[in-house]
Scaffold this motif. Structure first.
Motif, mmCIF file in Angstrom:
data_model
loop_
_atom_site.group_PDB
_atom_site.id
_atom_site.type_symbol
_atom_site.label_atom_id
_atom_site.label_comp_id
_atom_site.label_asym_id
_atom_site.label_seq_id
_atom_site.Cartn_x
_atom_site.Cartn_y
_atom_site.Cartn_z
ATOM 1 N N ASP A 81 0.850 -1.179 0.000
ATOM 2 C CA ASP A 81 0.000 0.000 0.000
ATOM 3 C C ASP A 81 0.890 1.235 0.000
ATOM 4 O OD1 ASP A 81 0.972 0.145 2.593
ATOM 5 O OD2 ASP A 81 -0.925 -0.274 3.550
ATOM 6 N N VAL A 82 0.308 2.379 0.191
ATOM 7 C CA VAL A 82 1.072 3.615 0.211
ATOM 8 C C VAL A 82 2.097 3.532 1.335
ATOM 9 C CG1 VAL A 82 0.953 6.104 0.557
ATOM 10 C CG2 VAL A 82 -0.838 4.935 -0.732
ATOM 11 N N GLY A 83 3.357 3.769 1.014
ATOM 12 C CA GLY A 83 4.405 3.741 2.015
ATOM 13 C C GLY A 83 5.003 2.374 2.264
ATOM 14 N N ILE A 104 12.491 -13.103 4.332
ATOM 15 C CA ILE A 104 11.639 -13.503 5.448
ATOM 16 C C ILE A 104 11.881 -12.536 6.598
ATOM 17 C CG2 ILE A 104 11.064 -15.346 7.062
ATOM 18 C CD1 ILE A 104 12.006 -17.316 4.902
ATOM 19 N N ALA A 105 10.797 -12.055 7.164
ATOM 20 C CA ALA A 105 10.870 -11.085 8.258
ATOM 21 C C ALA A 105 9.955 -11.513 9.391
ATOM 22 C CB ALA A 105 10.445 -9.701 7.752
ATOM 23 N N ASP A 106 10.158 -10.895 10.531
ATOM 24 C CA ASP A 106 9.223 -11.052 11.634
ATOM 25 C C ASP A 106 7.901 -10.440 11.177
ATOM 26 O OD1 ASP A 106 8.899 -11.569 14.678
ATOM 27 O OD2 ASP A 106 8.079 -9.559 14.335
ATOM 28 N N ALA A 107 6.800 -11.056 11.533
ATOM 29 C CA ALA A 107 5.499 -10.594 11.035
ATOM 30 C C ALA A 107 5.090 -9.229 11.586
ATOM 31 C CB ALA A 107 4.421 -11.619 11.351
ATOM 32 N N PHE A 108 5.705 -8.786 12.677
ATOM 33 C CA PHE A 108 5.376 -7.472 13.225
ATOM 34 C C PHE A 108 6.160 -6.416 12.449
ATOM 35 C CE2 PHE A 108 5.850 -3.957 16.272
ATOM 36 C CZ PHE A 108 4.514 -3.670 16.459
ATOM 37 N N ILE A 109 5.530 -5.847 11.437
ATOM 38 C CA ILE A 109 6.154 -4.846 10.571
ATOM 39 C C ILE A 109 5.380 -3.553 10.724
ATOM 40 C CG2 ILE A 109 6.709 -4.196 8.200
ATOM 41 C CD1 ILE A 109 6.803 -7.236 7.558
ATOM 42 N N THR A 110 6.082 -2.486 11.069
ATOM 43 C CA THR A 110 5.447 -1.179 11.186
ATOM 44 C C THR A 110 6.175 -0.215 10.266
ATOM 45 O OG1 THR A 110 6.885 -0.506 13.007
ATOM 46 C CG2 THR A 110 4.798 -1.576 13.599
ATOM 47 N N THR A 151 12.174 -6.356 10.661
ATOM 48 C CA THR A 151 13.224 -7.191 11.227
ATOM 49 C C THR A 151 13.284 -8.485 10.438
ATOM 50 O OG1 THR A 151 12.790 -6.261 13.414
ATOM 51 C CG2 THR A 151 14.047 -8.321 13.322
ATOM 52 N N PHE A 152 14.403 -8.707 9.778
ATOM 53 C CA PHE A 152 14.566 -9.927 8.987
ATOM 54 C C PHE A 152 14.969 -11.071 9.906
ATOM 55 C CE2 PHE A 152 15.215 -6.351 6.137
ATOM 56 C CZ PHE A 152 14.221 -6.628 5.213
ATOM 57 N N VAL A 153 14.489 -12.273 9.588
ATOM 58 C CA VAL A 153 14.736 -13.439 10.432
ATOM 59 C C VAL A 153 15.243 -14.602 9.583
ATOM 60 C CG1 VAL A 153 13.009 -12.759 12.152
ATOM 61 C CG2 VAL A 153 12.344 -14.261 10.273
ATOM 62 N N ASP A 154 15.861 -15.549 10.273
ATOM 63 C CA ASP A 154 16.291 -16.788 9.636
ATOM 64 C C ASP A 154 15.182 -17.816 9.771
ATOM 65 O OD1 ASP A 154 18.880 -16.189 8.735
ATOM 66 O OD2 ASP A 154 19.691 -16.426 10.755
ATOM 67 N N PHE A 201 13.010 -3.666 0.689
ATOM 68 C CA PHE A 201 11.688 -3.798 1.316
ATOM 69 C C PHE A 201 11.494 -2.579 2.206
ATOM 70 C CE2 PHE A 201 13.295 -8.125 0.646
ATOM 71 C CZ PHE A 201 12.290 -8.632 -0.156
ATOM 72 N N ASN A 202 10.936 -1.518 1.650
ATOM 73 C CA ASN A 202 10.809 -0.308 2.454
ATOM 74 C C ASN A 202 9.380 -0.066 2.881
ATOM 75 O OD1 ASN A 202 9.753 1.544 0.207
ATOM 76 N ND2 ASN A 202 11.684 0.826 -0.643
ATOM 77 N N CYS A 203 9.272 0.463 4.087
ATOM 78 C CA CYS A 203 7.948 0.738 4.665
ATOM 79 C C CYS A 203 7.996 2.076 5.385
ATOM 80 C CB CYS A 203 7.496 -0.391 5.586
ATOM 81 S SG CYS A 203 8.703 -0.933 6.800
ATOM 82 N N TRP A 204 8.066 3.138 4.590
ATOM 83 C CA TRP A 204 8.084 4.483 5.141
ATOM 84 C C TRP A 204 6.819 5.201 4.700
ATOM 85 C CZ3 TRP A 204 12.859 3.243 2.473
ATOM 86 C CH2 TRP A 204 13.856 2.823 3.345
ATOM 87 N N ASP A 205 6.372 6.115 5.514
ATOM 88 C CA ASP A 205 5.162 6.862 5.158
ATOM 89 C C ASP A 205 5.513 8.039 4.267
ATOM 90 O OD1 ASP A 205 4.655 8.762 8.188
ATOM 91 O OD2 ASP A 205 6.472 8.184 7.191
#
Length: 136
Positions: A29-31, A65-71, A76-79, A132-136
């Protein structure tokens, strides 16, 4: 155009093979320039992150693969090596990144990133944050 159907199908099959369960899909989505397929396990919920990028060879689909808590601003990338291996089998031709690769620093002055919008404006400190960016 990304093939959302193939991505979702691969997430369901990867979850089955690794004894997890798909709990939801979150569209870009946006951001946020990536989509996620969240797979739950006894020890965590992992998010398969999926986007596209362009380089000198053209467009390519990439996954991690990342931790599902993404804001916004935090990923946070995980193994989860078993999951990554299965996704590699199911999605040939896509570029899959490990946690170590995604957390590696990048040279923002390198030609590949020098005029990249995200690198110019947000100055990320790792490859994963630019892909993988998630900025507003």
């Amino acid at each position: 155009m990304r093939d959302e159907k193939a991505f979702r199908k691969a997430c369901y099959e990867a979850a089955r093979r690794t004894r997890g369960q798909v709990v939801r899909f979150v569209p870009s989505d946006v951001g946020r320039n990536f989509e996620t397929g969240e797979i739950t396990y006894d020890h965590r919920t992992a998010a398969v992150v999926w986007t596209q990028d362009w380089d000198e060879d053209g467009r390519r689909e990439i996954l991690g693969i990342a931790d599902a808590f993404i804001t916004f601003g935090t990923i946070t990338f995980v193994d989860e090596p078993g999951l990554l291996a299965v996704l590699g089998e199911l999605l040939p031709g896509r570029r899959l990144y490990s946690r170590a690769e995604l957390e590696a620093p990048i040279d923002l002055t390198a030609p590949r990133w020098k005029r990249h919008y995200v690198a110019e404006h947000w100055r990320p400190d790792s490859l994963g944050k630019i892909l993988f960016n998630c900025w507003d």
